[in-house]
Design a protein around this motif. Structure first.
Motif, PDB file in Angstrom:
ATOM      1  N   PRO A  31       0.703  -1.097   0.189  1.00 25.07           N
ATOM      2  CA  PRO A  31       0.140  -0.210   0.162  1.00 25.07           C
ATOM      3  C   PRO A  31       0.774   1.184   0.077  1.00 25.07           C
ATOM      4  CG  PRO A  31      -0.659  -1.363   1.828  1.00 25.07           C
ATOM      5  CD  PRO A  31       0.694  -2.262   1.035  1.00 25.07           C
ATOM      6  N   PRO A  32       0.235   2.379  -0.402  1.00 26.14           N
ATOM      7  CA  PRO A  32      -1.246   2.716  -1.150  1.00 26.14           C
ATOM      8  C   PRO A  32      -1.283   1.664  -2.188  1.00 26.14           C
ATOM      9  CG  PRO A  32       0.190   4.629  -1.337  1.00 26.14           C
ATOM     10  CD  PRO A  32       1.276   3.669  -0.369  1.00 26.14           C
ATOM     11  N   LEU A  33      -2.427   1.412  -2.492  1.00 26.32           N
ATOM     12  CA  LEU A  33      -2.860   0.514  -3.647  1.00 26.32           C
ATOM     13  C   LEU A  33      -3.427   1.510  -4.795  1.00 26.32           C
ATOM     14  CD1 LEU A  33      -4.698  -2.476  -1.775  1.00 26.32           C
ATOM     15  CD2 LEU A  33      -2.126  -2.088  -2.509  1.00 26.32           C
ATOM     16  N   THR A  34      -3.237   0.847  -5.953  1.00 27.85           N
ATOM     17  CA  THR A  34      -3.827   1.710  -7.100  1.00 27.85           C
ATOM     18  C   THR A  34      -4.936   0.860  -7.574  1.00 27.85           C
ATOM     19  OG1 THR A  34      -2.430   0.511  -8.695  1.00 27.85           O
ATOM     20  CG2 THR A  34      -1.557   2.716  -7.802  1.00 27.85           C
ATOM     21  N   ASP A  35      -5.801   1.535  -8.519  1.00 24.72           N
ATOM     22  CA  ASP A  35      -6.897   0.833  -9.129  1.00 24.72           C
ATOM     23  C   ASP A  35      -6.254  -0.281  -9.991  1.00 24.72           C
ATOM     24  OD1 ASP A  35      -8.846   2.702  -8.393  1.00 24.72           O
ATOM     25  OD2 ASP A  35      -9.064   3.639 -10.521  1.00 24.72           O
ATOM     26  N   GLU A  36      -5.212  -0.220 -10.450  1.00 25.00           N
ATOM     27  CA  GLU A  36      -4.573  -1.507 -11.095  1.00 25.00           C
ATOM     28  C   GLU A  36      -4.192  -2.448 -10.315  1.00 25.00           C
ATOM     29  OE1 GLU A  36      -3.346   1.957 -11.580  1.00 25.00           O
ATOM     30  OE2 GLU A  36      -4.908   2.055 -13.623  1.00 25.00           O
ATOM     31  N   ASP A  37      -3.507  -2.144  -9.156  1.00 19.52           N
ATOM     32  CA  ASP A  37      -3.331  -3.107  -8.022  1.00 19.52           C
ATOM     33  C   ASP A  37      -4.528  -3.983  -7.697  1.00 19.52           C
ATOM     34  OD1 ASP A  37      -0.580  -2.263  -7.805  1.00 19.52           O
ATOM     35  OD2 ASP A  37      -1.154  -1.037  -6.162  1.00 19.52           O
ATOM     36  N   VAL A  38      -5.758  -3.620  -7.555  1.00 15.36           N
ATOM     37  CA  VAL A  38      -6.633  -4.273  -7.058  1.00 15.36           C
ATOM     38  C   VAL A  38      -7.589  -5.000  -8.444  1.00 15.36           C
ATOM     39  CG1 VAL A  38      -7.261  -3.066  -4.974  1.00 15.36           C
ATOM     40  CG2 VAL A  38      -8.266  -2.062  -6.905  1.00 15.36           C
ATOM     41  N   ALA A  39      -7.382  -4.066  -9.540  1.00 14.07           N
ATOM     42  CA  ALA A  39      -8.096  -4.982 -10.662  1.00 14.07           C
ATOM     43  C   ALA A  39      -7.569  -6.331 -10.986  1.00 14.07           C
ATOM     44  CB  ALA A  39      -8.239  -3.693 -11.883  1.00 14.07           C
ATOM     45  N   GLY A  40      -6.536  -6.564 -10.572  1.00 10.23           N
ATOM     46  CA  GLY A  40      -5.896  -7.855 -11.021  1.00 10.23           C
ATOM     47  C   GLY A  40      -5.953  -8.976  -9.923  1.00 10.23           C
TER      48      GLY A  40
ATOM     49  N   LYS B 213     -17.991  -0.408  -7.865  1.00  8.87           N
ATOM     50  CA  LYS B 213     -18.079   0.840  -8.348  1.00  8.87           C
ATOM     51  C   LYS B 213     -16.812   1.702  -8.184  1.00  8.87           C
ATOM     52  CE  LYS B 213     -20.905   5.242  -8.154  1.00  8.87           C
ATOM     53  NZ  LYS B 213     -22.078   5.748  -7.642  1.00  8.87           N
ATOM     54  N   HIS B 214     -16.077   1.621  -6.979  1.00  9.75           N
ATOM     55  CA  HIS B 214     -15.039   2.285  -6.881  1.00  9.75           C
ATOM     56  C   HIS B 214     -13.703   1.456  -6.810  1.00  9.75           C
ATOM     57  CE1 HIS B 214     -17.530   5.824  -5.829  1.00  9.75           C
ATOM     58  NE2 HIS B 214     -18.392   5.120  -5.174  1.00  9.75           N
ATOM     59  N   LYS B 215     -13.484   0.377  -7.320  1.00 12.05           N
ATOM     60  CA  LYS B 215     -12.495  -0.656  -7.291  1.00 12.05           C
ATOM     61  C   LYS B 215     -11.661  -0.506  -5.975  1.00 12.05           C
ATOM     62  CE  LYS B 215     -11.922  -0.457 -12.239  1.00 12.05           C
ATOM     63  NZ  LYS B 215     -13.350  -1.213 -12.447  1.00 12.05           N
ATOM     64  N   ALA B 216     -12.369  -1.592  -5.286  1.00 11.61           N
ATOM     65  CA  ALA B 216     -11.686  -1.889  -3.896  1.00 11.61           C
ATOM     66  C   ALA B 216     -12.043  -3.285  -3.639  1.00 11.61           C
ATOM     67  CB  ALA B 216     -12.563  -0.900  -2.952  1.00 11.61           C
ATOM     68  N   VAL B 217     -11.257  -3.849  -2.661  1.00 11.22           N
ATOM     69  CA  VAL B 217     -11.323  -5.438  -2.470  1.00 11.22           C
ATOM     70  C   VAL B 217     -11.813  -5.278  -0.944  1.00 11.22           C
ATOM     71  CG1 VAL B 217     -10.125  -6.078  -4.435  1.00 11.22           C
ATOM     72  CG2 VAL B 217      -8.830  -5.448  -2.512  1.00 11.22           C
ATOM     73  N   TYR B 218     -12.080  -6.758  -0.597  1.00 12.14           N
ATOM     74  CA  TYR B 218     -12.297  -6.969   0.693  1.00 12.14           C
ATOM     75  C   TYR B 218     -11.381  -8.407   0.857  1.00 12.14           C
ATOM     76  CZ  TYR B 218     -14.350  -9.431   4.873  1.00 12.14           C
ATOM     77  OH  TYR B 218     -14.536  -9.975   6.274  1.00 12.14           O
ATOM     78  N   PHE B 219     -10.487  -8.414   1.816  1.00 13.68           N
ATOM     79  CA  PHE B 219      -9.495  -9.602   2.311  1.00 13.68           C
ATOM     80  C   PHE B 219     -10.169 -10.118   3.600  1.00 13.68           C
ATOM     81  CE2 PHE B 219      -6.934  -6.253   0.413  1.00 13.68           C
ATOM     82  CZ  PHE B 219      -6.161  -6.848  -0.741  1.00 13.68           C
TER      83      PHE B 219
ATOM     84  N   THR C 127     -12.989  -6.938  -7.486  1.00 13.37           N
ATOM     85  CA  THR C 127     -13.634  -5.491  -8.238  1.00 13.37           C
ATOM     86  C   THR C 127     -14.651  -6.017  -9.164  1.00 13.37           C
ATOM     87  OG1 THR C 127     -11.962  -5.609  -9.899  1.00 13.37           O
ATOM     88  CG2 THR C 127     -11.582  -4.024  -7.692  1.00 13.37           C
ATOM     89  N   GLU C 128     -14.841  -7.340  -9.411  1.00 13.28           N
ATOM     90  CA  GLU C 128     -16.138  -7.744 -10.243  1.00 13.28           C
ATOM     91  C   GLU C 128     -17.266  -8.458  -9.522  1.00 13.28           C
ATOM     92  OE1 GLU C 128     -14.146 -10.351 -12.967  1.00 13.28           O
ATOM     93  OE2 GLU C 128     -13.201  -8.790 -13.964  1.00 13.28           O
ATOM     94  N   GLY C 129     -17.189  -8.196  -8.239  1.00 12.98           N
ATOM     95  CA  GLY C 129     -18.289  -8.294  -7.649  1.00 12.98           C
ATOM     96  C   GLY C 129     -18.135  -9.883  -7.104  1.00 12.98           C
ATOM     97  N   ASN C 130     -17.038 -10.669  -7.317  1.00 12.80           N
ATOM     98  CA  ASN C 130     -17.098 -12.025  -7.089  1.00 12.80           C
ATOM     99  C   ASN C 130     -16.883 -12.262  -5.575  1.00 12.80           C
ATOM    100  OD1 ASN C 130     -16.934 -13.203  -9.684  1.00 12.80           O
ATOM    101  ND2 ASN C 130     -15.095 -12.517  -9.829  1.00 12.80           N
ATOM    102  N   ASP C 131     -17.473 -13.378  -4.849  1.00  9.70           N
ATOM    103  CA  ASP C 131     -17.440 -13.565  -3.322  1.00  9.70           C
ATOM    104  C   ASP C 131     -17.191 -14.897  -3.240  1.00  9.70           C
ATOM    105  OD1 ASP C 131     -18.346 -14.358  -0.736  1.00  9.70           O
ATOM    106  OD2 ASP C 131     -19.732 -12.632  -0.696  1.00  9.70           O
TER     107      ASP C 131
END
Length: 185
Positions: free
Chosen positions: A9-18, A117-123, A169-173
């Motif tokens: 971190p800090p993370l970018t949109d590209e970091d989390v999109a992958g 919507k805002h390109k974030a992730v949950y770990f 970021t694609e809504g997968n769970d």
């Protein structure tokens, strides 16, 4: 099994999109902590138009209330808190630039939609392993709301902090995928 993804971190949109649900991740660098009382205060500041005590852009918040620190250690036991307690506050923090959250348990539909919507992730961090997880925390300092004790916002320096992507970021769970994969047919 593939090698874990390494994030700093800090993370970018590209970091989390992958990232995809189920990916193993090791985090090295700085991340924040906070639980529901601290989240409530942050949202109240945003609603009043006041500045936050930290910049959320690209940050990861670990939902944790560590036990007291023993002499010679960076922090006490530091296991993940059940995340639904932060669901009422997370969407607005994601909108303000938060890129990652770490906890345990499922998130609400509103939080998942905000992550997409805002390109974030949950770990997820492994529950029940608080003493083991705390060994990956190199340092800890209170950043805001010291009066909240273990619920204060802290800045942690971590090295190879292990987490698993639950919501991407694609809504997968990952939890929903697991139920489908192991359902009795």
């Amino acid at each position: 099994m593939s090698d874990p993804v390494v994030l700093t971190p800090p993370l970018t949109d590209e970091d989390v999109a992958g990232l995809r649900a189920g990916d193993r991740v090791l985090i090295t660098g700085t991340m924040l902590t906070g639980r529901d009382a601290a989240h409530k205060r942050l949202v109240e500041l945003i609603e009043k138009g006041d500045d936050l005590p930290m910049d959320l852009k690209g940050q990861i918040i670990y939902f944790v209330g560590p036990t007291p620190t023993r002499p010679g250690e960076a922090i006490g036991s530091a296991g993940p808190t059940t995340s639904y307690r932060m669901d009422a506050y997370s969407p607005i923090l994601i909108e303000k630039g938060l890129k990652g959250m770490i906890g345990k348990g499922s998130r609400s539909r509103e939080v998942v939609e905000a992550m997409v919507k805002h390109k974030a992730v949950y770990f997820a961090a492994v529950g029940g392993a608080a003493a083991l997880i705390s060994r990956r925390i190199v340092s800890s300092e209170v950043l805001a709301y010291e009066e909240l004790g273990p619920e204060a916002i802290r800045r942690l320096q971590v090295k190879d902090f292990p987490v698993i992507v639950v919501n991407d970021t694609e809504g997968n769970d990952l939890y929903e995928q697991g139920l489908k994969e192991y359902a009795i047919k």
